[in-house]
Design an enzyme around this catalytic site. Structure first.
Site, PDB file in Angstrom:
ATOM      1  N   ASN A   9      41.498 -32.502 -27.723  1.00 44.03           N
ATOM      2  CA  ASN A   9      42.927 -32.301 -27.940  1.00 44.03           C
ATOM      3  C   ASN A   9      43.295 -32.894 -29.298  1.00 44.03           C
ATOM      4  OD1 ASN A   9      45.714 -32.201 -27.858  1.00 44.03           O
ATOM      5  ND2 ASN A   9      45.927 -33.909 -26.401  1.00 44.03           N
ATOM      6  N   LYS A  11      46.059 -32.741 -30.861  1.00 42.39           N
ATOM      7  CA  LYS A  11      47.486 -33.130 -30.975  1.00 42.39           C
ATOM      8  C   LYS A  11      48.061 -32.554 -32.275  1.00 42.39           C
ATOM      9  CE  LYS A  11      46.176 -37.214 -28.430  1.00 42.39           C
ATOM     10  NZ  LYS A  11      46.591 -38.467 -27.865  1.00 42.39           N
ATOM     11  N   HIS A  98      50.532 -32.813 -20.647  1.00 40.56           N
ATOM     12  CA  HIS A  98      49.956 -34.017 -21.287  1.00 40.56           C
ATOM     13  C   HIS A  98      51.007 -35.133 -21.248  1.00 40.56           C
ATOM     14  CE1 HIS A  98      48.395 -36.722 -24.353  1.00 40.56           C
ATOM     15  NE2 HIS A  98      47.222 -36.166 -24.140  1.00 40.56           N
ATOM     16  N   GLU A 100      52.011 -37.133 -23.349  1.00 39.70           N
ATOM     17  CA  GLU A 100      52.934 -37.167 -24.502  1.00 39.70           C
ATOM     18  C   GLU A 100      54.048 -36.138 -24.337  1.00 39.70           C
ATOM     19  OE1 GLU A 100      49.851 -36.799 -27.459  1.00 39.70           O
ATOM     20  OE2 GLU A 100      49.121 -38.786 -26.887  1.00 39.70           O
ATOM     21  N   GLU A 170      44.394 -38.835 -16.871  1.00 42.06           N
ATOM     22  CA  GLU A 170      44.499 -39.620 -18.096  1.00 42.06           C
ATOM     23  C   GLU A 170      45.464 -40.783 -17.892  1.00 42.06           C
ATOM     24  OE1 GLU A 170      43.535 -37.155 -21.773  1.00 42.06           O
ATOM     25  OE2 GLU A 170      45.585 -36.671 -21.253  1.00 42.06           O
ATOM     26  N   GLY A 176      44.849 -43.266 -26.616  1.00 42.38           N
ATOM     27  CA  GLY A 176      45.062 -43.682 -28.000  1.00 42.38           C
ATOM     28  C   GLY A 176      45.177 -45.182 -28.180  1.00 42.38           C
ATOM     29  N   SER A 216      40.830 -42.745 -24.552  1.00 43.96           N
ATOM     30  CA  SER A 216      39.932 -43.538 -25.411  1.00 43.96           C
ATOM     31  C   SER A 216      38.456 -43.320 -25.092  1.00 43.96           C
ATOM     32  CB  SER A 216      40.298 -45.029 -25.326  1.00 43.96           C
ATOM     33  OG  SER A 216      41.599 -45.231 -25.861  1.00 43.96           O
TER      34      SER A 216
HETATM   35  C1  PEP Z   1      44.431 -37.421 -25.122  1.00 46.33           C
HETATM   36  O1  PEP Z   1      45.234 -37.232 -25.989  1.00 46.33           O
HETATM   37  O2  PEP Z   1      44.389 -36.651 -24.167  1.00 46.33           O
HETATM   38  C2  PEP Z   1      43.536 -38.585 -25.226  1.00 46.33           C
HETATM   39  C3  PEP Z   1      42.746 -38.847 -24.212  1.00 46.33           C
HETATM   40  O3  PEP Z   1      43.568 -39.296 -26.393  1.00 46.33           O
HETATM   41  P1  PEP Z   1      42.533 -40.453 -26.851  1.00 46.33           P
HETATM   42  O4  PEP Z   1      41.152 -39.945 -26.584  1.00 46.33           O
HETATM   43  O5  PEP Z   1      42.792 -40.625 -28.314  1.00 46.33           O
HETATM   44  O6  PEP Z   1      42.854 -41.666 -26.050  1.00 46.33           O
END
Ligand code: PEP
Length: 253
Positions: A9, A11, A98, A100, A170, A176, A216
């Site tokens: 992803n 973003k 997601h 976000e 998640e 992040g 992460s």
């Molecule tokens: C995500 O945006 O779905 C995500 C898991 O980000 P990151 O791997 O940067 O934590």
């Protein structure tokens, strides 16, 4: 049987030109690996979607995905993109809900259910995200919240439609932040999600549902997470922007 799916992803990162570069670099590295039946998905910004879908067209088990869509087919929704448009651009999957989008754009489970319907109606596959913020985990209410997200966003679907859904768990506190869920924390909640699916549909449907972990994930922690019996790949943010890291994760699946 379910497959491992690794989705990157991106973003709000990468111009169309940079997207081409990243996909080409990733494909070159992937060509040197044997990734078995693992499915790889690139999720660029809308503006690069058609280009990325063109770059992976015809490649076995490699696809493009959108990061969001609107639930209506067309109309006066300035700035929005429909599932039909995403399909026409050549994508096969759409990320829905997601954290976000839930947090910054106030997306609700009710709206997400409509988006899931729109995606399925076009013959695309939703990657439906769920997961709890830190304060919910600290209050030990994460099972409850994740159950609500899954029930309200997905459990209106017929068994046939549900079988096309990919779920991404998640934890918001791990996205992040560099704080990854432990292998045991991931396994515990993935097994719980699979149990919910068994209760709603049946054991075969649950066994066939891909449940990704996101938050992460990096080459250094991917193997431990994905070797858990109920963790079927990953939804990757930051590490998907670096071809070698993304391929390192794919190799661990
Ligand atoms: C995500 O945006 O779905 C995500 C898991 O980000 P990151 O791997 O940067 O934590």
């Amino acid at each position: 049987m379910r497959k491992n799916i690794i989705a990157g992803n991106w973003k709000m990162n990468k111009t169309p030109q940079e997207s081409t570069q990243l996909v080409e670099e990733t494909l070159q590295l992937l060509a040197k690996e044997n990734i078995g039946e693992t499915i790889v998905i690139f999720c660029p910004p809308f503006i690069a979607l058609e280009r990325v879908a063109g770059l992976v067209k015809g490649k076995k088990n490699i696809f493009a995905a959108a990061q969001n869509c609107h639930w209506e087919k067309s109309g006066a929704y300035t700035g929005e993109v429909s599932a039909a448009m995403i399909k026409a651009a050549g994508a096969a999957y759409v990320i829905i809900g997601h954290s976000e989008r839930r947090l910054y754009f106030n997306e609700t489970n009710e709206q997400l259910a409509k988006k899931v319907n729109a995606v399925l109606a076009e013959g695309l596959q939703p990657i439906y995200c769920c997961g709890e913020p830190l304060e919910v985990r600290e209050a030990n209410k994460h099972f409850e919240l994740v159950a609500q997200q899954i029930k309200e966003g997905l459990f209106h679907l017929s068994k046939d439609d549900f079988s096309k859904v990919v779920i991404a768990y998640e934890p918001v506190w791990a996205i992040g932040t560099g704080k990854v869920a432990s292998d045991e924390q991931a396994q515990e909640i993935h097994a719980y999600i699979r149990k919910l699916i068994t209760e709603k549909y049946d054991a075969a449907t649950a066994a066939n549902t891909t449940i990704q972990y996101g938050g992460s994930m990096k080459p250094s922690n991917a193997k431990g997470l994905m070797s858990q019996p109920d963790v079927d790949g990953g939804l990757i943010g930051g590490a998907a922007l670096v071809a070698a890291d993304f391929v390192g994760i794919i190799k661990s699946a």
